[in-house]
Design an enzyme around this catalytic site. Structure first.
Site, PDB file in Angstrom:
ATOM      1  N   SER A  26      23.799  81.718  36.964  1.00  0.00           N
ATOM      2  CA  SER A  26      25.021  80.991  37.499  1.00  0.00           C
ATOM      3  C   SER A  26      26.139  81.754  37.145  1.00  0.00           C
ATOM      4  O   SER A  26      26.324  82.149  36.058  1.00  0.00           O
ATOM      5  CB  SER A  26      24.908  79.688  37.404  1.00  0.00           C
ATOM      6  OG  SER A  26      26.023  78.924  37.888  1.00  0.00           O
ATOM      7  N   TYR A  82      24.512  72.138  31.949  1.00  0.00           N
ATOM      8  CA  TYR A  82      23.905  72.987  32.944  1.00  0.00           C
ATOM      9  C   TYR A  82      24.274  74.459  32.659  1.00  0.00           C
ATOM     10  O   TYR A  82      23.830  75.276  32.621  1.00  0.00           O
ATOM     11  CB  TYR A  82      24.598  72.761  34.580  1.00  0.00           C
ATOM     12  CG  TYR A  82      24.128  73.500  35.725  1.00  0.00           C
ATOM     13  CD1 TYR A  82      22.946  73.651  36.070  1.00  0.00           C
ATOM     14  CD2 TYR A  82      25.198  74.656  35.912  1.00  0.00           C
ATOM     15  CE1 TYR A  82      22.523  74.596  36.934  1.00  0.00           C
ATOM     16  CE2 TYR A  82      24.831  75.489  37.264  1.00  0.00           C
ATOM     17  CZ  TYR A  82      23.608  75.405  37.498  1.00  0.00           C
ATOM     18  OH  TYR A  82      23.223  76.232  38.458  1.00  0.00           O
TER      19      TYR A  82
HETATM   20  N1  LIG Z   1      23.792  76.550  45.045  1.00  0.00           N
HETATM   21  C1  LIG Z   1      24.586  76.810  44.025  1.00  0.00           C
HETATM   22  O1  LIG Z   1      25.884  76.936  44.201  1.00  0.00           O
HETATM   23  C2  LIG Z   1      24.023  77.568  42.803  1.00  0.00           C
HETATM   24  C3  LIG Z   1      25.097  78.192  42.057  1.00  0.00           C
HETATM   25  C4  LIG Z   1      24.566  79.000  40.798  1.00  0.00           C
HETATM   26  C5  LIG Z   1      23.180  78.997  40.395  1.00  0.00           C
HETATM   27  N2  LIG Z   1      22.493  78.472  41.288  1.00  0.00           N
HETATM   28  C6  LIG Z   1      20.983  78.403  40.952  1.00  0.00           C
HETATM   29  O2  LIG Z   1      20.185  78.732  41.982  1.00  0.00           O
HETATM   30  C7  LIG Z   1      18.998  78.253  41.732  1.00  0.00           C
HETATM   31  C8  LIG Z   1      18.439  77.831  43.244  1.00  0.00           C
HETATM   32  O3  LIG Z   1      19.282  76.880  43.389  1.00  0.00           O
HETATM   33  P1  LIG Z   1      19.715  76.030  45.078  1.00  0.00           P
HETATM   34  O4  LIG Z   1      21.170  75.843  45.097  1.00  0.00           O
HETATM   35  O5  LIG Z   1      18.786  77.084  45.982  1.00  0.00           O
HETATM   36  O6  LIG Z   1      18.981  74.749  44.848  1.00  0.00           O
HETATM   37  P2  LIG Z   1      17.776  73.726  45.521  1.00  0.00           P
HETATM   38  O7  LIG Z   1      17.863  72.421  44.877  1.00  0.00           O
HETATM   39  O8  LIG Z   1      18.352  73.891  47.183  1.00  0.00           O
HETATM   40  O9  LIG Z   1      16.712  74.469  45.312  1.00  0.00           O
HETATM   41  C9  LIG Z   1      16.214  74.455  44.003  1.00  0.00           C
HETATM   42  C10 LIG Z   1      14.473  74.361  44.156  1.00  0.00           C
HETATM   43  O10 LIG Z   1      13.955  74.353  42.879  1.00  0.00           O
HETATM   44  C11 LIG Z   1      12.950  73.570  42.539  1.00  0.00           C
HETATM   45  N3  LIG Z   1      12.495  72.755  41.388  1.00  0.00           N
HETATM   46  C12 LIG Z   1      13.388  72.092  40.882  1.00  0.00           C
HETATM   47  N4  LIG Z   1      12.743  71.764  39.658  1.00  0.00           N
HETATM   48  C13 LIG Z   1      11.707  72.298  39.724  1.00  0.00           C
HETATM   49  C14 LIG Z   1      10.464  72.121  38.906  1.00  0.00           C
HETATM   50  N5  LIG Z   1      10.413  71.446  37.562  1.00  0.00           N
HETATM   51  N6  LIG Z   1       9.497  72.948  39.074  1.00  0.00           N
HETATM   52  C15 LIG Z   1       9.362  73.656  40.627  1.00  0.00           C
HETATM   53  N7  LIG Z   1      10.475  73.469  41.149  1.00  0.00           N
HETATM   54  C16 LIG Z   1      11.331  72.936  40.775  1.00  0.00           C
HETATM   55  C17 LIG Z   1      13.473  72.271  43.592  1.00  0.00           C
HETATM   56  O11 LIG Z   1      12.291  71.680  44.180  1.00  0.00           O
HETATM   57  C18 LIG Z   1      14.118  73.113  44.938  1.00  0.00           C
HETATM   58  O12 LIG Z   1      13.041  73.723  46.013  1.00  0.00           O
HETATM   59  C19 LIG Z   1      18.943  77.271  40.607  1.00  0.00           C
HETATM   60  O13 LIG Z   1      18.445  77.808  39.494  1.00  0.00           O
HETATM   61  C20 LIG Z   1      20.398  77.192  40.586  1.00  0.00           C
HETATM   62  O14 LIG Z   1      20.805  76.696  39.267  1.00  0.00           O
HETATM   63  C21 LIG Z   1      22.740  77.821  42.580  1.00  0.00           C
END
Ligand SMILES: NC(=O)c1ccc[n+]([C@@H]2O[C@H](COP(=O)([O-])OP(=O)(O)OC[C@H]3O[C@@H](n4cnc5c(N)ncnc54)[C@H](O)[C@@H]3O)[C@@H](O)[C@H]2O)c1
Length: 249
Positions: free
Chosen positions: A142, A155
């Protein structure tokens, strides 16, 4: 969007495939010919991703909790059995919590580290038993791994750990030809960000300081993950690709 055929026949294990960035990555990789073994804890989310791919190629849904060691071992074994090989691992699964420091709990810290760090590390360990000489690992950190964000101490610490883990892993496996890259999204419109509450901050002000180019789309992160995993990035390893709309300028 330009879709090529960079992944024809490539066997990919993708975690977090049931939503947001992971779903967009599944759609992108399958569109480019990959065979995707899609892992998520959310069965309904995975079904939605299989629907989104809508018969465009090979995708298998596998329900597993990435923080459960036995489940990770079983998932990687199942992926290799289903795909016949494992060429690329993409770790996207992750969770987010925002907490003012005064209310930070041990549960917050442990839960975030279990999913975001332990889950990523376990999949890397298990996948490396199978990855070929030109294998690739892409881990999702991130922009908060290298940029301060209020209420995101725990986080951000997990994402800093994912980044540090990945850089050391890249140097450990470079001799066998495996590349390890990090993709660090900035604020991206997904269910994860929709649930975030920044107490005491004006959300419009926050969006401007976090991402001067505005909130990103999951597809913009997915295309960078696809680049990192592809032969187009064959001379890249041990780097953090920040896809953050200019938040570091
Ligand atoms: N959306 C943002 O702004 C953002 C920014 C920086 C980093 N990220 C990172 O990107 C990645 C995806 O985020 P997103 O925004 O698509 O989130 P999201 O919540 O839409 O998707 C995350 C997915 O991970 C799955 N998940 C969570 N815990 C789990 C577990 N214990 N076992 C298996 N699956 C699990 C959830 O069910 C979900 O489908 C994450 O690692 C997040 O930290 C997101």
């Amino acid at each position: 969007m330009v879709i090529t055929d960079r992944f024809t026949g490539t066997a990919v294990l993708l975690t977090g495939a049931g939503s947001g960035i992971g779903r967009a990555t599944a759609v992108r990789l399958v569109a480019e010919g990959a065979h995707v073994f899609a892992v998520d804890a959310d069965e309904a989310g995975l079904a939605g991703t299989v629907d989104a791919v809508s018969g465009a190629g090979h995708i298998v849904a596998h329900v597993a909790d990435v923080s459960d060691e036995a489940a990770v071992v079983a998932a990687v074994d199942a992926a290799v059995a289903d795909l016949g090989a494992l060429d690329v691992l993409v770790n996207v699964a992750g969770i987010h919590r925002t907490t003012p420091i005064e209310r930070l709990t041990v549960d917050d810290l442990r839960t975030l580290f279990d999913v975001n760090v332990v889950g990523t590390a376990l999949f890397c360990r298990e996948a490396l038993r199978h990855l070929p000489e030109d294998g690739v690992i892409v881990n999702t950190a991130s922009s908060s791994a290298s940029h301060g964000n209020p209420f995101m101490t725990a986080y951000s610490a997990t994402k800093g750990a994912v980044l540090a883990f990945s850089l050391s892993l890249a140097s450990e496996v470079i001799g066998r030809g495996v590349r390890v890259l990090v993709v660090s999204p900035g604020s991206t419109a997904t269910p994860l960000t929709a649930a975030v509450r920044f107490e005491g901050l004006d959300p419009a002000y926050y969006a401007r300081i976090v991402s001067p180019m505005g909130t990103g789309k999951p597809e913009q992160i997915a295309s960078t993950i696809a680049f990192a995993a592809s032969r187009d990035a064959s001379y890249l390893t041990g780097v953090d690709l920040r896809v953050d709309g200019g938040s570091h300028i």
